[in-house]
Scaffold this active site. Structure first.
Site, PDB file in Angstrom:
ATOM      1  N   TYR A 112     -12.593  -6.519  -9.084  1.00  0.00           N
ATOM      2  CA  TYR A 112     -11.960  -5.497  -8.230  1.00  0.00           C
ATOM      3  C   TYR A 112     -10.496  -5.324  -8.576  1.00  0.00           C
ATOM      4  CZ  TYR A 112     -11.402 -10.035  -5.798  1.00  0.00           C
ATOM      5  OH  TYR A 112     -11.179 -11.350  -5.484  1.00  0.00           O
ATOM      6  N   CYS A 150     -15.728 -13.247 -11.431  1.00  0.00           N
ATOM      7  CA  CYS A 150     -15.227 -12.671 -10.182  1.00  0.00           C
ATOM      8  C   CYS A 150     -13.705 -12.710 -10.192  1.00  0.00           C
ATOM      9  CB  CYS A 150     -15.786 -13.446  -8.981  1.00  0.00           C
ATOM     10  SG  CYS A 150     -15.470 -12.587  -7.425  1.00  0.00           S
ATOM     11  N   TYR A 158     -14.279  -8.119   1.052  1.00  0.00           N
ATOM     12  CA  TYR A 158     -13.773  -9.456   0.692  1.00  0.00           C
ATOM     13  C   TYR A 158     -14.963 -10.372   0.419  1.00  0.00           C
ATOM     14  CZ  TYR A 158      -9.343  -7.658   2.167  1.00  0.00           C
ATOM     15  OH  TYR A 158      -8.219  -6.876   2.255  1.00  0.00           O
ATOM     16  N   SER A 159     -14.941 -11.052  -0.731  1.00  0.00           N
ATOM     17  CA  SER A 159     -15.995 -12.026  -1.036  1.00  0.00           C
ATOM     18  C   SER A 159     -15.886 -13.172  -0.045  1.00  0.00           C
ATOM     19  CB  SER A 159     -15.799 -12.617  -2.432  1.00  0.00           C
ATOM     20  OG  SER A 159     -15.683 -11.613  -3.385  1.00  0.00           O
ATOM     21  N   GLU A 163     -18.520  -9.376 -10.522  1.00  0.00           N
ATOM     22  CA  GLU A 163     -17.937  -8.717  -9.339  1.00  0.00           C
ATOM     23  C   GLU A 163     -16.423  -8.742  -9.494  1.00  0.00           C
ATOM     24  OE1 GLU A 163     -19.720  -8.396  -5.393  1.00  0.00           O
ATOM     25  OE2 GLU A 163     -18.250  -9.948  -4.913  1.00  0.00           O
TER      26      GLU A 163
HETATM   27  P1  FAD Z   1      -4.272  -1.073   0.417  1.00  0.00           P
HETATM   28  O1  FAD Z   1      -3.548  -0.674   1.638  1.00  0.00           O
HETATM   29  O2  FAD Z   1      -5.657  -0.555   0.227  1.00  0.00           O
HETATM   30  O3  FAD Z   1      -3.384  -0.765  -0.835  1.00  0.00           O
HETATM   31  C1  FAD Z   1      -3.884  -1.021  -2.157  1.00  0.00           C
HETATM   32  C2  FAD Z   1      -2.730  -1.290  -3.093  1.00  0.00           C
HETATM   33  O4  FAD Z   1      -1.901  -0.154  -3.207  1.00  0.00           O
HETATM   34  C3  FAD Z   1      -1.819  -2.408  -2.597  1.00  0.00           C
HETATM   35  O5  FAD Z   1      -1.488  -3.232  -3.690  1.00  0.00           O
HETATM   36  C4  FAD Z   1      -0.604  -1.706  -2.061  1.00  0.00           C
HETATM   37  O6  FAD Z   1       0.551  -2.508  -2.171  1.00  0.00           O
HETATM   38  C5  FAD Z   1      -0.538  -0.495  -2.945  1.00  0.00           C
HETATM   39  N1  FAD Z   1       0.109   0.673  -2.300  1.00  0.00           N
HETATM   40  C6  FAD Z   1      -0.038   1.088  -1.024  1.00  0.00           C
HETATM   41  N2  FAD Z   1       0.720   2.189  -0.784  1.00  0.00           N
HETATM   42  C7  FAD Z   1       1.342   2.473  -1.955  1.00  0.00           C
HETATM   43  C8  FAD Z   1       2.236   3.498  -2.379  1.00  0.00           C
HETATM   44  N3  FAD Z   1       2.624   4.436  -1.549  1.00  0.00           N
HETATM   45  N4  FAD Z   1       2.668   3.489  -3.644  1.00  0.00           N
HETATM   46  C9  FAD Z   1       2.253   2.536  -4.513  1.00  0.00           C
HETATM   47  N5  FAD Z   1       1.416   1.550  -4.185  1.00  0.00           N
HETATM   48  C10 FAD Z   1       0.955   1.507  -2.925  1.00  0.00           C
HETATM   49  N6  FAD Z   1      -9.334  -9.145  -2.248  1.00  0.00           N
HETATM   50  C11 FAD Z   1      -8.983 -10.414  -1.935  1.00  0.00           C
HETATM   51  O7  FAD Z   1      -7.788 -10.688  -1.694  1.00  0.00           O
HETATM   52  N7  FAD Z   1      -9.921 -11.406  -1.863  1.00  0.00           N
HETATM   53  C12 FAD Z   1     -11.243 -11.183  -2.105  1.00  0.00           C
HETATM   54  O8  FAD Z   1     -12.068 -12.110  -2.043  1.00  0.00           O
HETATM   55  C13 FAD Z   1     -11.631  -9.845  -2.443  1.00  0.00           C
HETATM   56  N8  FAD Z   1     -12.916  -9.568  -2.687  1.00  0.00           N
HETATM   57  C14 FAD Z   1     -13.282  -8.294  -3.030  1.00  0.00           C
HETATM   58  C15 FAD Z   1     -14.622  -8.039  -3.312  1.00  0.00           C
HETATM   59  C16 FAD Z   1     -15.012  -6.774  -3.686  1.00  0.00           C
HETATM   60  C17 FAD Z   1     -16.472  -6.515  -4.006  1.00  0.00           C
HETATM   61  C18 FAD Z   1     -14.044  -5.726  -3.770  1.00  0.00           C
HETATM   62  C19 FAD Z   1     -14.438  -4.348  -4.179  1.00  0.00           C
HETATM   63  C20 FAD Z   1     -12.721  -5.971  -3.478  1.00  0.00           C
HETATM   64  C21 FAD Z   1     -12.311  -7.255  -3.103  1.00  0.00           C
HETATM   65  N9  FAD Z   1     -10.988  -7.551  -2.785  1.00  0.00           N
HETATM   66  C22 FAD Z   1     -10.629  -8.836  -2.478  1.00  0.00           C
HETATM   67  C23 FAD Z   1      -9.927  -6.499  -2.744  1.00  0.00           C
HETATM   68  C24 FAD Z   1      -9.822  -5.960  -1.292  1.00  0.00           C
HETATM   69  O9  FAD Z   1     -10.994  -5.244  -0.962  1.00  0.00           O
HETATM   70  C25 FAD Z   1      -8.655  -4.998  -1.082  1.00  0.00           C
HETATM   71  O10 FAD Z   1      -8.737  -3.969  -2.032  1.00  0.00           O
HETATM   72  C26 FAD Z   1      -7.285  -5.647  -1.185  1.00  0.00           C
HETATM   73  O11 FAD Z   1      -7.138  -6.686  -0.210  1.00  0.00           O
HETATM   74  C27 FAD Z   1      -6.171  -4.603  -0.944  1.00  0.00           C
HETATM   75  O12 FAD Z   1      -6.406  -4.003   0.293  1.00  0.00           O
HETATM   76  P2  FAD Z   1      -5.195  -3.637   1.256  1.00  0.00           P
HETATM   77  O13 FAD Z   1      -5.733  -2.873   2.402  1.00  0.00           O
HETATM   78  O14 FAD Z   1      -4.379  -4.831   1.537  1.00  0.00           O
HETATM   79  O15 FAD Z   1      -4.327  -2.690   0.327  1.00  0.00           O
END
Ligand code: FAD
Ligand code: A2P
Length: 378
Positions: free
Chosen positions: A378, A336, A155-156, A376
């Site tokens: 994602y 971003c 997360y940024s 950046e």
């Molecule tokens: P996950 O559990 O990892 O799931 C990912 C996606 O898949 C979700 O949309 C979920 O609904 C979907 N999913 C899960 N299971 C299933 C299934 N069975 N079938 C279909 N779809 C499914 N995010 C922010 O909100 N703010 C930030 O500032 C931010 N900064 C970032 C910076 C960087 C450098 C990077 C790489 C990423 C950043 N992200 C940011 C994204 C963050 O890292 C996460 O990827 C995001 O919050 C999703 O993670 P999660 O664990 O909630 O979802």
């Protein structure tokens, strides 16, 4: 919304015969309060006295007036001393256990989905610079590797190194709750919704959170030239690093960082209820009209000139001549947010370059070589 540090009223002050009135902000609040901590007290004058005082100043030049906008004292100033940014102080195998201070919904009722502002207390143990990210390890087991923790999510960081309480003890994140909707029923399926974003948006004050990092160097604010131009392009939560930059430039009093350049923010969100940190940005517009520009693209409320959704690249196209000129003069450009915005943005920039008789490929490689291009997504 809740994330303005100050309450304010705008007062128009005529300057000589110039018909464009000079807007200046004065503070309604007598102090800024964050988590119960009061900061530098501001004007306690009545509004009548304030107007008089302001009109008395009408010969004062803009730069002096800008210099007089009160800024917030920050500590510890040793956070300015390091020559290199902190990197990976905590790793996934040995994360830091931090504490949630607050979780607040940032968007209005008509915004699609939810975005939360999350303040995390790291006790000064996980210092970072503006533009870096934290990793978060959500509690529970990784379903793909039973018996092991979840993977880290990045997360940024949306605050400056001093945090929202200006004491170097906290970091703030701007997190979109990832919801999964069953395509057949259209209903949310919590078992498939995002693990980490839901954990963070559901967290309560006092909850523990495992963090790693800080990480990332690509989005660090180049500070060698305090008069540089910074063009920032964000979609949704991509606003996070830019909120940090702008607080450093315009809100905080950092003796060794006095920004005198131009910061230009383009923010693309779904609608006016989805605007993030808008009050903060509008305050900078009032206080620093010569140093800050702010343009928004509301995809589900506004149309572009072809009648399609208004995306951030449409705004870039609108201002392309100025943007190209600024880039030619050494401006930094940052992107971003949604990965999906980059092809559209590159197409727009290529089209503009061609109209100007320039090669976009050459220009881009030059921008990268000069370290003016920061992405950046994602
Ligand atoms: P996950 O559990 O990892 O799931 C990912 C996606 O898949 C979700 O949309 C979920 O609904 C979907 N999913 C899960 N299971 C299933 C299934 N069975 N079938 C279909 N779809 C499914 N995010 C922010 O909100 N703010 C930030 O500032 C931010 N900064 C970032 C910076 C960087 C450098 C990077 C790489 C990423 C950043 N992200 C940011 C994204 C963050 O890292 C996460 O990827 C995001 O919050 C999703 O993670 P999660 O664990 O909630 O979802
Ligand atoms: P939309 O979802 O209407 O297509 P938010 O977090 O508020 O949803 O902000 C993300 C913004 O980015 C939305 O306005 C979204 O529009 C927009 N967006 C989606 N895809 C792209 C793209 N390819 N290029 C630029 N903006 C995009």
């Amino acid at each position: 919304m809740a994330h303005s540090a100050f309450s304010q009223v705008a007062v128009s002050v005529p300057v000589g015969s110039d018909s464009s009135s000079l807007k200046q902000s004065v503070f309604k609040a007598q102090s800024i309060s964050f988590q119960g901590t009061s900061w530098a007290p501001f004007s306690t004058l009545s509004s009548k006295t304030r107007s008089k005082r302001l009109s008395d100043q009408y010969v004062v030049c803009m730069s002096l007036q800008q210099a007089s906008v009160p800024k917030v004292a920050v500590a510890p100033l040793e956070l300015e001393d390091a020559k290199e940014p902190p990197l990976n102080l905590y790793k996934p195998k040995a994360p830091y256990t931090a504490t949630i201070v607050s979780v607040e919904r940032l968007v209005g009722p008509k915004a699609p989905g939810e975005v939360c502002h999350i303040v995390i207390d790291h006790g000064g143990n996980v210092p970072y610079w503006e533009g870096q990210s934290y990793g978060v390890i959500p509690p529970g087991e990784n379903p793909k590797k039973p018996g092991t923790p979840h993977n880290v999510r990045l997360y940024s960081i949306a605050s400056t190194r001093y945090g929202d309480s200006f004491d170097g003890q906290t970091a703030s994140l701007c997190v979109r709750r990832a919801l999964y909707y069953d395509p057949e029923t259209g209903k949310e399926d919590p078992s498939k919704s995002g693990v980490c974003s839901n954990f963070l948006c559901n967290a309560k004050s006092g909850d523990k959170v495992q963090i790693t990092g800080p990480s990332g160097k690509i989005m660090l604010l180049p500070e060698d030239d305090p008069n540089a131009t910074h063009i920032m392009i964000a979609t949704g939560t991509g606003i996070a690093p830019f909120r940090g930059y702008l607080r450093r430039m315009f809100m905080e009093s950092v003796p060794t960082y006095k920004f005198g350049g131009l910061a230009w923010l383009f923010l693309g969100v779904a609608n006016s209820d989805s605007l993030l940190y808008d009050e903060e940005f509008k305050k900078y517009l009032k206080d620093y009209p010569d140093h800050f520009r702010y343009n928004t693209a509301l995809s589900r409320e506004q149309k572009n000139k072809s009648g399609g959704k208004m995306y951030v690249q449409d705004k870039i196209e609108e201002y392309s001549d100025e943007i190209f000129r600024l880039l030619d003069n050494g401006a930094h450009i940052y992107f971003c947010g949604l990965k999906g915005m980059m092809p559209g943005i590159q197409d727009t920039l290529r089209k503009v370059a061609e109209l100007r008789g320039e090669s976009w490929d050459e220009k881009l490689s030059q921008l990268k070589k000069n370290k003016q291009w920061h992405v950046e997504v994602y």
